[in-house]
Design a protein around this motif. Structure first.
Motif, mmCIF file in Angstrom:
data_model
loop_
_atom_site.group_PDB
_atom_site.id
_atom_site.type_symbol
_atom_site.label_atom_id
_atom_site.label_comp_id
_atom_site.label_asym_id
_atom_site.label_seq_id
_atom_site.Cartn_x
_atom_site.Cartn_y
_atom_site.Cartn_z
ATOM 1 N N GLN A 5 -8.142 -5.784 5.125
ATOM 2 C CA GLN A 5 -6.720 -5.622 4.857
ATOM 3 C C GLN A 5 -5.971 -5.235 6.128
ATOM 4 O OE1 GLN A 5 -5.040 -5.961 1.938
ATOM 5 N NE2 GLN A 5 -6.818 -6.584 0.758
ATOM 6 N N PHE A 7 -2.304 -3.622 7.084
ATOM 7 C CA PHE A 7 -1.137 -2.974 6.508
ATOM 8 C C PHE A 7 -0.093 -2.698 7.585
ATOM 9 C CE2 PHE A 7 -4.591 -1.278 3.607
ATOM 10 C CZ PHE A 7 -4.289 -2.149 2.567
ATOM 11 N N LYS A 459 1.627 0.502 2.125
ATOM 12 C CA LYS A 459 0.879 -0.740 2.316
ATOM 13 C C LYS A 459 1.810 -1.948 2.463
ATOM 14 C CE LYS A 459 -3.358 0.836 0.086
ATOM 15 N NZ LYS A 459 -4.229 0.760 -1.111
ATOM 16 N N GLU A 612 1.691 -10.749 -1.769
ATOM 17 C CA GLU A 612 2.170 -9.767 -0.786
ATOM 18 C C GLU A 612 3.524 -10.149 -0.190
ATOM 19 O OE1 GLU A 612 -0.237 -11.415 3.141
ATOM 20 O OE2 GLU A 612 -0.991 -9.660 2.048
#
Length: 675
Positions: A5, A7, A459, A612
């Motif tokens: 991930q 962020f 995030k 996202e």
């Protein structure tokens, strides 16, 4: 494990967050050497992949265990599917407890007001009567006080039932079609307390080993969350404090005044906050403030305490959500910070220590080291002392006013007006009936309705996802409801003004302009998801169509905590899709992930969508609404407008800067003043 991930950083927030006041405060705090949640988030990187995937278990002390190809099961034999499901169940149970605990306080206050043991007027007689009729207990011979007492007992019984019996709030208010679905799935709860008790029991060492059975308990907790922790609590609040009242207010940090005693209320519990509002209005305490050199006493709202009191009483200026609380404290302009429960980060104490701001905690459930404690006790035996405690608290603010350090005060100029206080009752009255709104939906003037809510999460870039989703939705003629933490971003950026229709499509303009309504309706605090669900149920009844077929949805782009999971589940259980920019921690189990993303489609008529990119997420909502409209045979909605609200505001600011000879670097800030 899923892909690594990536962020956002604090630098990304500085570059992209939509509110200029946030940027100003981040720079100011950096220069002062004060940490923010965004600094601490950066310090946590890289994040634990097992935690992100939901495959870390620490329910017993044989672990913690983590699932890898080398170790596909924990010490007890639990696999990834069971561990992911158990972790989610504990989260959901915590959400039930969170909203339920503060709801219980107001239910107890309603009971005390009805019995006369508390000196509290019942300000919502119309809600009492309407609820009594729904519950089948209305009798014209009974006074409102007596009806309110009976309602309080029903709500408390549903909250804490131990002997199985009818769940009266759910069975009275939920759509019959939904109740039938829940019965067939065997997920009807016994009571909120019981389902939390059972959730902790099932997830303890060596108990429930079937992830599907654990998932069923997640759904039971979701129903308990929706109908007791949210709807039951909202009913008690509306009965005791009255329905929301529409008003126009100022918001954002530029609305802080410097010649007043400034008191911030932060949290979720309304009982003591209502008493603080009353105390701040008293002539005696205003006179004391003036004797201390202030013009008067002003109250400011942080998180849901601000939204709730604002909608009911109108005397509170909303400033920031939970993630922005420390930035607000760092203005140095607030004399007293009153913290009750939930979403009060311990980090506020470090910021308060840098200024003159005193912090008072008001609940036995939520103490902060270094704060003064003036509170209801663990047994709530001193609820009758609310007025005395409130006067003490306001006097602390008056005392602190004289300690304000002028050299440390920094208040950004960003300020916006907004319209607040929408409810099902006043909206239906404005349009002259639900049938008028339904006609706007059928005709396509309103493509659909989205309840856009949720706390913030680093995030994604702070408040960017909420604003971008809202911007795209209104451009496509989708009406937006908002409450809680997400509402601050929309209040601050002009979405909650009739002028915000400049960025809306032609249909939404045709439906709302005649009533001078904004494209986003502020419905209060996070508990006021109950208002959105009530509107959706009312629309379903009027259209004679099940919720699963209607162009209605729930979205929490930046959700971050247990209550956010419960809120999404509550709407999913009604048959409405949920849309998010942040995925839940289920990637470690393909079975649990499939259950939440797609499997509930067949069971409940709803799915979970995660993207996202907030603009793409909004486009998915639009596409899903159009598909539902085609299935209903409703008229197609118009093509979207090419205008976007923030671009229009930026252009106005640019023109304003040129007209006044300002440098372009100041234009965005100027644009936040609504003239």
């Amino acid at each position: 494990m899923s892909k690594k991930q990536s962020f956002p950083t604090k630098a990304d927030v500085l570059a992209r967050t939509p509110d200029p006041a946030v940027r100003d405060m981040l720079r100011h705090m950096e220069q002062a050497g004060i940490d923010t949640p965004f600094d601490r988030f950066d310090a946590q990187k890289p994040h634990c992949g097992f935690g992100l995937n939901g495959t870390c278990c620490k329910n017993c002390h044989m672990g913690p265990c983590r699932i890898t190809p080398k170790s596909p099961k924990g010490v007890c034999g639990a696999d990834a599917h069971l561990i992911v499901a158990r972790n989610l169940l504990r989260w959901t149970a915590a959400g039930v407890a969170a909203h339920g605990a503060r709801g219980r306080e107001v239910m107890l206050a309603l009971k005390g007001a009805a019995e006369g043991t508390l000196d509290l007027p019942i300000l919502g007689p119309e809600k009492v009567i309407a609820t009594a009729k729904s519950f089948g207990i209305f009798d014209e011979a009974k006074p409102v006080q007596e009806l309110a007492g009976e309602i309080a007992l029903i709500l408390l019984e549903d909250l804490c039932r131990t002997i199985p019996g009818p769940y009266k709030t759910l069975e009275t208010l939920a759509p019959p079609e939904r109740i039938k679905v829940w019965k067939e799935l065997d997920i009807l709860p016994i009571g909120a307390y019981h389902e939390v008790f059972e959730a902790l029991h099932r997830t303890t060492t060596g108990t429930d080993g079937d992830w599907q059975n654990v998932a069923a308990q997640i759904l039971r907790c979701g129903l308990a969350f929706a109908w007791s922790s949210v709807v039951g609590s909202a009913i008690a609040m509306d009965c005791l404090y009255g329905l929301p009242k529409r008003s126009r207010i100022a918001t954002n940090l530029g609305a802080i005044t410097l010649d007043t005693v400034n008191i911030a209320v932060h949290g979720h519990s309304p009982v003591l906050v209502a008493a603080i509002v009353k105390a701040a209005r008293s002539e005696e305490l205003i006179a004391e403030a003036r004797a201390a050199g202030a013009e008067t006493i002003r109250l400011y709202g942080i998180c849901c305490s601000g939204h709730s009191a604002l909608a009911k009483f109108g005397d509170i200026t909303p400033l920031a959500n939970a993630a922005g609380a420390e930035l607000t404290l760092a203005t140095g302009a607030l004399d007293l910070w009153v913290a009750d429960v939930q979403d009060v980060f311990p980090g506020i104490m470090d910021v308060a220590a840098c200024f003159h701001t005193r912090v008072v905690t008001t609940s036995d459930s939520a103490r902060l080291p270094g704060a003064e404690h003036l509170a209801f006790d663990h047994h709530h035996s001193n609820l009758d002392q609310a007025d005395r405690l409130a006067s003490q608290i306001v006097r602390r603010g008056i005392q602190a006013y004289g300690e304000r350090q002028a050299g440390k005060v920094f208040v950004p100029k960003a300020r916006m007006e907004a319209e607040v206080g929408f409810s099902v009752e006043n909206v239906v009255a404005t349009f002259g009936g639900i049938d008028v709104l339904l006609d706007h939906l059928r005709s396509g003037r309103i493509r659909g309705v989205v309840n856009l809510v949720g706390c913030n999460n680093p995030k994604v870039v702070y408040e960017e996802a909420i604003v971008k989703v809202a911007e795209e939705l209104i451009a496509h003629d989708i009406l937006v409801f908002t409450n809680g933490c997400a509402a601050f971003a929309l209040l601050k950026m002009g979405f909650c003004l009739p002028e915000g229709l400049e960025g809306a499509g032609p249909g939404l303009n045709a439906a709302l302009q005649p009533h001078r309504l904004p494209p986003v309706w502020h419905m209060g605090e996070c508990l006021d998801n109950a208002r959105a669900s009530a509107f959706f149920r009312t629309t379903s009844a009027a259209s004679e169509e099940p919720l699963t077929r209607l162009p209605l949805a729930f979205s929490s782009p930046e959700w971050s905590n247990e209550k956010g999971l419960g809120a999404a589940l509550g709407f999913r259980l009604l048959g409405l899709n949920s849309y998010h920019c942040i995925a839940p921690p289920v990637a470690g189990s393909d079975r649990v992930a499939d259950f939440f993303y797609r499997g509930t489609g067949e069971m409940l008529g709803s799915v979970m969508v995660v993207d996202e990119d907030p603009s793409r997420l909004a486009q998915r909502i639009v596409a899903d609404f159009d598909a539902r409209r085609r299935e209903l045979g409703w008229s197609p909605a118009a093509a979207p407008t090419g205008r976007r609200l923030l671009a229009l505001e930026a252009e106005k600011a640019h023109q304003h800067a040129h007209a006044h000879g300002h440098a372009h670097t100041h234009s965005h800030e100027e644009g936040q003043h609504h003239e």
